[in-house]
Design a protein around this motif. Structure first.
Motif, PDB file in Angstrom:
ATOM      1  N   UNK A 151       0.858  -1.186   0.000  1.00  0.00           N
ATOM      2  CA  UNK A 151       0.000   0.000   0.000  1.00  0.00           C
ATOM      3  C   UNK A 151       0.892   1.233   0.000  1.00  0.00           C
ATOM      4  N   UNK A 152       0.537   2.229  -0.836  1.00  0.00           N
ATOM      5  CA  UNK A 152       1.347   3.448  -0.918  1.00  0.00           C
ATOM      6  C   UNK A 152       0.423   4.657  -0.831  1.00  0.00           C
ATOM      7  N   UNK A 153       0.884   5.700  -0.130  1.00  0.00           N
ATOM      8  CA  UNK A 153       0.035   6.844   0.171  1.00  0.00           C
ATOM      9  C   UNK A 153      -0.534   7.506  -1.080  1.00  0.00           C
ATOM     10  N   UNK A 154       0.179   7.484  -2.171  1.00  0.00           N
ATOM     11  CA  UNK A 154      -0.265   8.196  -3.373  1.00  0.00           C
ATOM     12  C   UNK A 154      -1.193   7.366  -4.252  1.00  0.00           C
ATOM     13  N   UNK A 155      -1.155   6.046  -4.117  1.00  0.00           N
ATOM     14  CA  UNK A 155      -1.930   5.205  -5.040  1.00  0.00           C
ATOM     15  C   UNK A 155      -2.856   4.217  -4.337  1.00  0.00           C
ATOM     16  N   UNK A 156      -2.743   4.048  -3.028  1.00  0.00           N
ATOM     17  CA  UNK A 156      -3.570   3.086  -2.315  1.00  0.00           C
ATOM     18  C   UNK A 156      -3.001   1.672  -2.411  1.00  0.00           C
ATOM     19  N   UNK A 157      -3.861   0.638  -2.294  1.00  0.00           N
ATOM     20  CA  UNK A 157      -3.377  -0.754  -2.358  1.00  0.00           C
ATOM     21  C   UNK A 157      -2.617  -1.030  -3.654  1.00  0.00           C
ATOM     22  N   UNK A 197      -1.463  -3.878  -6.147  1.00  0.00           N
ATOM     23  CA  UNK A 197      -1.690  -5.260  -6.572  1.00  0.00           C
ATOM     24  C   UNK A 197      -1.207  -5.411  -8.013  1.00  0.00           C
ATOM     25  N   UNK A 198      -0.259  -6.324  -8.285  1.00  0.00           N
ATOM     26  CA  UNK A 198       0.448  -7.146  -7.303  1.00  0.00           C
ATOM     27  C   UNK A 198       1.435  -6.310  -6.491  1.00  0.00           C
ATOM     28  N   UNK A 199       1.890  -6.879  -5.389  1.00  0.00           N
ATOM     29  CA  UNK A 199       2.835  -6.159  -4.531  1.00  0.00           C
ATOM     30  C   UNK A 199       4.123  -5.850  -5.286  1.00  0.00           C
ATOM     31  N   UNK A 200       4.743  -4.717  -4.920  1.00  0.00           N
ATOM     32  CA  UNK A 200       5.973  -4.291  -5.586  1.00  0.00           C
ATOM     33  C   UNK A 200       7.177  -4.649  -4.717  1.00  0.00           C
ATOM     34  N   UNK A 201       8.044  -5.553  -5.183  1.00  0.00           N
ATOM     35  CA  UNK A 201       9.209  -5.947  -4.376  1.00  0.00           C
ATOM     36  C   UNK A 201      10.235  -4.809  -4.300  1.00  0.00           C
ATOM     37  N   UNK A 202      10.668  -4.520  -3.079  1.00  0.00           N
ATOM     38  CA  UNK A 202      11.697  -3.496  -2.872  1.00  0.00           C
ATOM     39  C   UNK A 202      13.097  -4.103  -2.712  1.00  0.00           C
ATOM     40  N   UNK A 203      13.156  -5.423  -2.541  1.00  0.00           N
ATOM     41  CA  UNK A 203      14.456  -6.064  -2.396  1.00  0.00           C
ATOM     42  C   UNK A 203      14.654  -6.670  -1.024  1.00  0.00           C
ATOM     43  N   UNK A 204      15.773  -7.372  -0.868  1.00  0.00           N
ATOM     44  CA  UNK A 204      16.090  -8.084   0.375  1.00  0.00           C
ATOM     45  C   UNK A 204      17.462  -7.667   0.883  1.00  0.00           C
ATOM     46  N   UNK A 205      17.683  -7.873   2.166  1.00  0.00           N
ATOM     47  CA  UNK A 205      19.008  -7.650   2.745  1.00  0.00           C
ATOM     48  C   UNK A 205      19.184  -8.533   3.973  1.00  0.00           C
ATOM     49  N   UNK A 232       3.614   4.304   3.655  1.00  0.00           N
ATOM     50  CA  UNK A 232       3.504   3.061   2.882  1.00  0.00           C
ATOM     51  C   UNK A 232       3.298   1.906   3.844  1.00  0.00           C
ATOM     52  N   UNK A 233       2.832   0.809   3.302  1.00  0.00           N
ATOM     53  CA  UNK A 233       2.758  -0.452   4.035  1.00  0.00           C
ATOM     54  C   UNK A 233       3.598  -1.471   3.295  1.00  0.00           C
ATOM     55  N   UNK A 234       4.510  -2.099   4.017  1.00  0.00           N
ATOM     56  CA  UNK A 234       5.382  -3.122   3.428  1.00  0.00           C
ATOM     57  C   UNK A 234       5.128  -4.464   4.094  1.00  0.00           C
ATOM     58  N   UNK A 235       5.035  -5.498   3.266  1.00  0.00           N
ATOM     59  CA  UNK A 235       5.003  -6.862   3.791  1.00  0.00           C
ATOM     60  C   UNK A 235       6.444  -7.326   3.920  1.00  0.00           C
ATOM     61  N   UNK A 236       6.891  -7.466   5.172  1.00  0.00           N
ATOM     62  CA  UNK A 236       8.295  -7.780   5.444  1.00  0.00           C
ATOM     63  C   UNK A 236       8.393  -9.206   5.970  1.00  0.00           C
ATOM     64  N   UNK A 237       9.154 -10.030   5.259  1.00  0.00           N
ATOM     65  CA  UNK A 237       9.395 -11.410   5.711  1.00  0.00           C
ATOM     66  C   UNK A 237      10.710 -11.465   6.467  1.00  0.00           C
ATOM     67  N   UNK A 238      10.812 -12.444   7.360  1.00  0.00           N
ATOM     68  CA  UNK A 238      12.010 -12.520   8.209  1.00  0.00           C
ATOM     69  C   UNK A 238      12.342 -13.962   8.559  1.00  0.00           C
ATOM     70  N   UNK A 239      13.617 -14.318   8.391  1.00  0.00           N
ATOM     71  CA  UNK A 239      14.211 -15.550   8.906  1.00  0.00           C
ATOM     72  C   UNK A 239      15.512 -15.170   9.584  1.00  0.00           C
ATOM     73  N   UNK A 240      15.845 -15.873  10.672  1.00  0.00           N
ATOM     74  CA  UNK A 240      17.027 -15.517  11.458  1.00  0.00           C
ATOM     75  C   UNK A 240      17.865 -16.761  11.709  1.00  0.00           C
TER      76      UNK A 240
END
Length: 256
Positions: free
Chosen positions: A63-69, A71-79, A229-237
């Protein structure tokens, strides 16, 4: 009369000597051999640990403030967010033959930090930090006297901070934090170097899943408190630690 008494006395002495000679010698019995003392892993214990960890984080805009939900989600990358950790543990073990069972609670401070350039918001970086975690696990192990190999599994919790950074200034334009629960599995090897003290090494993997994180403006560039914005953040440790434990209870006892 004296001769009669002396003769009788001589006969008594000769009979006694003969009876003693006829008696069999008492057999000699060796003491049972002593078996080496067996290390006892049973009892309550408390300890400290320290080591290194790395958290894998992947961000996708939902979700982004300028466009709303989105779909599909936009990947920003991993680190990978990596760094040191220190903490403590408390638990209880009980031993049945060579099998050892246990329950343990562990809490750690951490400094697992990392970032990557956003693939969607140009000239910004997404930063993740794990500042604490906890493990609540059961153990099953097999002991070779004072050496113990075990596996463990249970629940995990992490405390996390997130931020969008402007690299040119190093200032965060949005941020968020969360506490998330997941699962963990691990393996360890421990060695008892005295009846009460033991040292070990342990590896744990944390499955923390993904969560939707609402990023809030910090007042730098964008208004404070505004949803950016809203980001779906996955996590493994992944965590590797060295541990030292003190077990309450008496020393191992030699068995015959």
């Amino acid at each position: 009369m004296k001769k009669v008494l002396l003769g009788a006395a001589s006969l008594i002495v000769m009979a006694t000597s003969a009876s003693a000679a006829d008696m069999a010698a008492r057999p000699y019995t060796k003491a049972p051999p002593m078996v080496a003392a067996m290390y006892d892993w049973s009892g309550f214990y408390i300890g400290a640990n320290g080591g290194w960890g790395s958290s894998r984080n992947c961000w996708d805009i939902t979700n982004f403030v300028l466009v709303g939900p989105v779909v599909p989600n936009l990947p920003e990358g991993c680190h990978d967010a990596s760094g040191g950790t220190v903490g403590g543990q408390i638990g209880y073990r009980w031993q049945a033959s060579q099998w050892v069972f246990g329950l343990e609670a562990q809490g750690n401070w951490a400094d697992f930090t990392g970032s990557n350039v956003s693939a969607q918001l140009l000239a910004t970086r997404n930063e993740s930090k794990v500042d604490a975690f906890g493990l609540f696990t059961g153990q099953i192990g097999y002991a070779w006297n004072n050496a113990l190999l075990y596996v463990k599994g249970g629940a995990a919790v992490t405390s996390n901070e997130y931020a969008g950074i402007i690299p040119a200034t190093g200032v965060a334009f949005d941020s968020a934090s969360d506490t998330r629960w997941g699962a963990t599995v691990g393996v360890g090897l421990e060695y008892g170097f005295t009846p009460n003290w033991s040292f070990g090494v342990e590896y744990n993997h944390l499955f923390m899943g993904d969560r939707d994180i609402v990023m809030i403006g910090t007042g730098n560039v964008v208004p404070a408190g505004a949803t950016i914005r809203t980001d779906r953040i996955s996590q493994d440790v992944d965590i590797v630690t060295a541990r030292i434990n003190y077990k309450f209870g008496g020393p191992a006892v030699a068995r015959y």
